[in-house]
Every structure is written in structure tokens, then in C-alpha cells.
Design a protein around this motif. Structure first.
Motif, mmCIF file in Angstrom:
data_model
loop_
_atom_site.group_PDB
_atom_site.id
_atom_site.type_symbol
_atom_site.label_atom_id
_atom_site.label_comp_id
_atom_site.label_asym_id
_atom_site.label_seq_id
_atom_site.Cartn_x
_atom_site.Cartn_y
_atom_site.Cartn_z
ATOM 1 N N MET A 116 0.839 -1.197 0.000
ATOM 2 C CA MET A 116 0.000 0.000 0.000
ATOM 3 C C MET A 116 0.875 1.248 0.000
ATOM 4 S SD MET A 116 -1.491 -0.394 3.869
ATOM 5 C CE MET A 116 -1.894 -2.136 3.810
ATOM 6 N N ILE A 194 -4.519 -1.767 12.517
ATOM 7 C CA ILE A 194 -4.943 -3.044 11.929
ATOM 8 C C ILE A 194 -4.146 -4.247 12.435
ATOM 9 C CG2 ILE A 194 -5.889 -1.949 9.842
ATOM 10 C CD1 ILE A 194 -3.520 -3.051 8.290
ATOM 11 N N SER A 213 -4.591 -15.194 -3.992
ATOM 12 C CA SER A 213 -5.712 -14.830 -4.851
ATOM 13 C C SER A 213 -5.241 -14.178 -6.143
ATOM 14 C CB SER A 213 -6.679 -13.911 -4.102
ATOM 15 O OG SER A 213 -6.139 -12.614 -3.992
ATOM 16 N N THR B 154 -11.143 -11.925 12.169
ATOM 17 C CA THR B 154 -9.855 -11.830 12.867
ATOM 18 C C THR B 154 -10.025 -11.363 14.313
ATOM 19 O OG1 THR B 154 -9.500 -9.621 11.945
ATOM 20 C CG2 THR B 154 -8.410 -11.443 10.821
ATOM 21 N N GLY B 164 -13.587 -13.867 0.674
ATOM 22 C CA GLY B 164 -13.858 -12.440 0.879
ATOM 23 C C GLY B 164 -12.646 -11.551 0.641
ATOM 24 N N ILE B 165 -11.475 -12.001 1.090
ATOM 25 C CA ILE B 165 -10.253 -11.202 0.933
ATOM 26 C C ILE B 165 -9.996 -10.968 -0.557
ATOM 27 C CG2 ILE B 165 -7.767 -11.148 1.354
ATOM 28 C CD1 ILE B 165 -8.245 -13.008 3.758
ATOM 29 N N ARG B 166 -10.122 -12.038 -1.332
ATOM 30 C CA ARG B 166 -9.871 -11.946 -2.775
ATOM 31 C C ARG B 166 -10.872 -11.008 -3.449
ATOM 32 N NH1 ARG B 166 -12.258 -15.243 -6.602
ATOM 33 N NH2 ARG B 166 -12.896 -16.616 -4.919
ATOM 34 N N ALA B 169 -10.139 -7.379 -2.644
ATOM 35 C CA ALA B 169 -8.966 -6.922 -3.399
ATOM 36 C C ALA B 169 -9.354 -6.617 -4.849
ATOM 37 C CB ALA B 169 -7.856 -7.967 -3.337
ATOM 38 N N GLN B 174 -5.802 -4.012 -2.913
ATOM 39 C CA GLN B 174 -5.290 -4.855 -1.835
ATOM 40 C C GLN B 174 -5.142 -4.104 -0.511
ATOM 41 O OE1 GLN B 174 -1.613 -6.632 -2.968
ATOM 42 N NE2 GLN B 174 -0.510 -4.708 -3.237
ATOM 43 N N ALA B 175 -4.916 -2.788 -0.572
ATOM 44 C CA ALA B 175 -4.782 -2.032 0.678
ATOM 45 C C ALA B 175 -6.075 -2.159 1.492
ATOM 46 C CB ALA B 175 -4.480 -0.569 0.391
ATOM 47 N N ALA B 177 -8.327 -4.512 1.200
ATOM 48 C CA ALA B 177 -8.527 -5.910 1.596
ATOM 49 C C ALA B 177 -7.748 -6.210 2.871
ATOM 50 C CB ALA B 177 -8.098 -6.845 0.466
ATOM 51 N N ILE B 178 -6.518 -5.705 2.961
ATOM 52 C CA ILE B 178 -5.707 -5.914 4.157
ATOM 53 C C ILE B 178 -6.369 -5.211 5.337
ATOM 54 C CG2 ILE B 178 -3.474 -5.403 5.252
ATOM 55 C CD1 ILE B 178 -2.219 -5.559 2.432
ATOM 56 N N GLU B 179 -6.791 -3.966 5.126
ATOM 57 C CA GLU B 179 -7.396 -3.185 6.209
ATOM 58 C C GLU B 179 -8.660 -3.858 6.753
ATOM 59 O OE1 GLU B 179 -8.571 0.787 5.122
ATOM 60 O OE2 GLU B 179 -9.669 1.070 6.995
ATOM 61 N N SER B 181 -9.862 -6.940 6.424
ATOM 62 C CA SER B 181 -9.794 -8.276 7.019
ATOM 63 C C SER B 181 -8.967 -8.299 8.296
ATOM 64 C CB SER B 181 -9.308 -9.305 6.005
ATOM 65 O OG SER B 181 -8.226 -8.812 5.279
ATOM 66 N N LEU B 182 -7.951 -7.436 8.424
ATOM 67 C CA LEU B 182 -7.172 -7.443 9.671
ATOM 68 C C LEU B 182 -7.846 -6.645 10.779
ATOM 69 C CD1 LEU B 182 -3.395 -7.239 8.699
ATOM 70 C CD2 LEU B 182 -4.658 -9.167 9.659
ATOM 71 N N LYS B 183 -8.427 -5.505 10.425
ATOM 72 C CA LYS B 183 -9.063 -4.683 11.445
ATOM 73 C C LYS B 183 -10.349 -5.349 11.933
ATOM 74 C CE LYS B 183 -10.345 -0.009 11.260
ATOM 75 N NZ LYS B 183 -10.197 1.204 10.449
ATOM 76 N N GLY B 184 -11.098 -5.954 11.009
ATOM 77 C CA GLY B 184 -12.300 -6.678 11.409
ATOM 78 C C GLY B 184 -13.442 -5.779 11.821
#
Lengths: 245, 242
Positions: A116, A194, A213, B154, B164-166, B169, B174-175, B177-179, B181-184
């Protein structure tokens, strides 16, 4: 040349050669050293930023030409630079570029290898290589091409056009634009938010699922995801069992 | 009057129902208020999907839920309990069954994503975890203004396990998707619209009818990328104008 810091399990790499933070060589930090630092400290995320006003102006032209005079070592060194960027991109923890001011050439290559990109309002992005009779040499043509239309990436790579933060956001070259002076603080705060309370294993699995993916067919990537999910479910149920005993 | 061109195919199960009107299939989760995705739900859901794979005369599918909420996702307690049982050897076969079930689950989700007819999700209220992953497998998402969306896995020391992640994204980079799924964290309809995770906000009492009417007008072999419609401009009361 590289400053390393750790805050709350988040590693910060600062490109240190102000004001432009020129890169002396493509491999700005040796991969084994970086790996040892990340793994040894169980880092949960990584930030790459520049010292002072700018991210990085890329390679210094005279150092490229000096390097080019001896053919073999230059190719070796470029390969090592590529290996470093591939390593960053393949990391199972989030890697973010916090960008202020100029982000040119090699600097752009580093930023694009991150997962990112957060930049300041005054950030500028360019691949000026073709203006100098060269071309991006560390995978930037590929990485930019993945994000942009052919037309837009040709404008940047062949045209050598510079874009500002607003255009970069519109083209999705960056994910977030923040006030000047704030990219590093914002990125650190964002990554802390996060990753805090998240075991490293979960972070690793989420990152792996994301990368699968892109690289695997949907069916295979889903199967892998299910496998990782089951693994976490097993760990979690064991944890609950021990807690009740 | 029966329509011979479109054979009837209605099905009512314990946890869900499927109604086929002309060429539009309507799948409803039917365990209000939470419409939780229990093991029983997943096995009925997989059974229905196996029928959908070979069903004739179906030109669009709408997924929605009965009651206030879409679904609160998988039943985590039940899921973890099964792991404990299989690990303790009480039901040694359970582990294998469970694994087989989760493999079936993702294949069913993939069916919606890959089928050549449009799949439209109509979302009211809470839609989190596996339920959010289900609507992400659809091609269109219309949600009510009261929708609550997110991937909280998570926060329970798990991860999203059904694509869901895919999908995030693909939809918003992807930024994000990371946010997410990790933050929840959960978020509302407005934020989902801005990040392109839903296609339009439709008033709660209209969202299911709107989705059905929309499905009727979308053609076979339709691919979203070639959408000729301007989704935001379709009149709510007359989606047929298209």
C-alpha cells in the motif's frame, strides 16, 4: 544509508541521504540483513519512508553510468535490487510506503513493490528514466502496468510524465493522500490499528490468502484459504480449551 | 396459469427456501432474525447449489433473507465445538466431515461467482463474516440504508475463509482488503457504496423487489464488466424502463 526503527512491532526503514535520498545501489539493504531483522523482531508490519522532505529521487545518474562501465557487475547488482523488491512484495506482513515529496525512478520502484502507498498532498511521482535514455529497470514497468491501463502506463514510462498526489490517487497508484508532513505518522497509526491484538500467524495467513488470490486460480486459492482457516480454528479451540481448564 | 417455458422449481428447506418465478430464482435465508449460517444451513445450501448447477430456464438469481437482517455469518461456537470434538477423538470422523463440508462451502460460493447468469444480493440489516463473503460472490449488491457489513473473523482469532479477501482486493484494491480483514471492523451502507463494495443503496422496503425486477431485466450470459446500465440512475419504482 538506511535507518531502522521499531515501534509497536512495526518496522520502519528510512531511506537516509537527504535531501533527495538518492539510492547508491539498487539493493538499498541486503535481503539477508532485512530478513533477519524482520524475523528476529517478529515484526507485524513494515513501513518504508524517506528522511526529510522527500521519499527518494531514485538512482543518481552518475552512479548508474559508473556502474554500467563494467557490464557483469551491473547486471548482478540490478538482479539483487530486483530480489529485494520481490522479497518486500512477497512478505507475509503488510508493507506500506509512506511518501512525501519526490518519488522518482528507483524510489517509485520501491513504492510500487509495497502493498500500500500513502502519500502527502505535495508528493510527485515519475519514471524519468526514458528522458535520460534509460528505462525503469527493477520491475516497475510490470508493477505499474498491473495497476494502470496501457495508455496511462505508457504516458508515465515512455512519456516520462510526472503526476501529482491527486492524479496518483485517481489512477490508484496511491491508496491514500494525507496532509504534508503526515504520511509517516498516518501510516504508522493505520498499521498499528490493523495489527494490534492480531497474532502474527493471522496476519501471515491473511497476507498469504491475498497473494494466493492473485497468483492461483480461484479454486486453488479458495482451497488454501479453507486450509488456513481450519488451522486457525484448531488453534483457537485449543486455546479456549486450555482457558477453561 | 402455468408457464411451460419455465418449469416450476420451488423448494422449502429448514434453513432456506428457493422460489422460481418465470426465469428468476430467489434464494432466501430463512432463519430470522439472525439467519445464522449453521452446519445445517451450509449442508442445505450446498444441496440447493448442486441443483442450481443443472437447473434449466434460470436467467438470474436473487439472494436475500427473511426478517430484519441478512445474516450474522457462520456459527463460530458450533464450528469450534466440532473441532474440539474431532481433536478429542469423540467423533474422529468429524474432522474429515468438517473438512469436506468446508470444501463444499467454497465450491458453492464459487458457483455464484462463476455462473454465467447474473447473481444479485439484496442486503438488509446485518451482513457480516461468511454472509458478507456470500454477497461478495454475487455480481451485484444492492443494500438498504440500514446495512451493516464487515469481516469480523480476525477479532475472533480466525480469518475470512470463503473468498472475501480476494473479492475485496478485486473490487477496491489490496490495501482495502488488508485493512478490512485485519481490522475486522464493521461499516455502513454509505461507506460500502463509496468503496465500491456495494453497487447501490435502495430503501429497505424496496431492496428485494428492486433486485428481483433488476434480475428480470438483466440478460443471460451477462458480464458485469460490460454493464450498459447506469446503476445509480435506474428509477426505483420502475426498474423495467431499462
Amino acid at each position: 544509508m538506511i535507518d531502522k526503527k521499531i515501534t509497536d512491532d512495526i518496522g520502519i526503514l528510512i531511506l537516509e541521504d537527504p535531501p533527495q535520498n538518492y539510492l547508491q545501489k539498487p539493493e538499498f539493504i541486503p535481503v539477508p540483513e532485512l530478513r533477519e531483522w524482520i524475523e528476529g523482531n517478529h515484526l507485524k508490519a513494515l513501513i518504508i519512508s524517506g528522511s526529510g522532505r522527500h521519499f527518494s529521487g531514485g538512482a543518481k545518474l552518475d552512479s548508474i553510468f559508473a556502474m554500467a562501465e563494467v557490464r557483469e557487475p551491473m547486471e548482478d547488482r540490478m538482479e539483487k535490487g530486483k530480489e529485494l523488491l520481490d522479497y518486500l512484495q512477497d512478505l507475509d506482513i503488510p508493507v506500506a510506503a509512506a511518501i512525501s515529496g519526490v518519488c522518482f525512478g528507483g524510489g517509485m520502484e520501491i513504492a510500487l513493490a509495497c502493498h500500500m502507498r500513502i502519500c502527502s498532498e505535495n508528493a510527485l511521482f515519475a519514471f524519468p528514466e526514458t528522458n535520460l535514455g534509460l528505462m525503469p529497470g527493477l520491475g516497475g514497468t510490470f508493477r505499474l502496468g498491473e495497476r494502470l491501463s496501457l495508455q496511462d502506463s505508457l504516458k508515465m514510462i515512455l512519456g516520462g510524465d510526472m503526476i501529482n498526489a491527486e492524479e496518483a490517487l485517481l489512477l490508484k497508484v496511491v491508496d491514500t493522500v494525507v496532509k504534508n508532513e503526515e504520511p509517516l505518522a498516518y501510516t504508522l497509526h493505520f498499521l498499528r490499528k490493523i495489527t494490534i491484538d492480531r497474532p502474527l500467524k493471522i496476519i501471515n495467513y491473511v497476507m498469504r490468502a491475498l497473494k494466493n488470490s492473485k497468483r492461483l486460480p480461484a479454486e486453488e486459492s479458495m482451497r488454501e484459504e479453507t486450509r488456513m482457516f481450519c488451522d486457525l480454528a484448531r488453534i483457537e479451540s485449543n486455546r479456549r480449551k486450555t482457558k477453561t481448564q | 396459469m402455468t408457464n411451460t417455458q419455465y418449469p416450476m422449481h420451488n423448494k422449502t428447506m429448514n434453513t432456506l427456501s428457493f422460489t422460481k418465478t418465470d426465469d428468476i430464482g430467489h434464494l432466501e435465508l430463512n432463519q430470522p432474525p439472525a439467519n445464522q449460517m449453521t452446519t445445517e444451513f451450509f449442508s442445505e445450501f450446498n444441496e440447493l447449489v448442486d441443483e442450481l448447477r443443472i437447473m434449466n430456464g434460470l436467467n438470474a438469481i436473487v439472494i436475500s433473507s427473511k426478517g430484519r437482517h441478512f445474516s450474522s455469518g457462520a456459527d463460530l461456537e458450533e464450528l469450534l465445538e466440532q473441532v474440539v470434538k474431532s481433536d478429542e477423538g469423540i467423533h474422529p470422523e468429524m474432522n474429515e466431515n468438517w473438512r469436506a463440508l468446508s470444501e463444499k462451502n467454497y465450491r458453492s460460493f464459487l458457483f455464484f461467482e462463476e455462473t454465467e447468469i447474473p447473481v444479485i444480493a439484496a442486503i438488509r440489516g446485518v451482513c457480516i463474516g461468511s454472509a458478507f463473503e456470500l454477497v461478495l460472490s454475487s455480481h451485484f449488491r444492492f443494500c438498504a440504508e440500514d446495512a451493516v457489513l464487515g469481516l469480523p473473523e480476525t477479532t475472533f482469532n480466525l480469518m475470512p475463509g470463503l473468498g472475501g479477501i480476494r473479492k475485496i482486493a478485486d473490487l477496491c484494491g489490496q490495501a482495502k482488503a488488508i485493512e478490512l480483514s485485519l481490522k475486522g471492523n464493521t461499516f455502513g451502507a454509505e461507506e460500502a457504496l463509496q468503496t465500491h463494495l456495494v453497487d447501490r443503496i435502495v430503501p429497505r422496503r424496496k431492496v428485494v423487489d428492486f433486485s428481483l425486477a433488476f434480475g428480470r431485466k438483466v440478460m443471460k450470459n451477462y458480464k458485469k464488466q460490460k454493464a450498459p446500465f447506469y446503476l445509480q440512475q435506474i428509477p426505483l419504482d420502475d426498474p423495467f424502463y431499462i
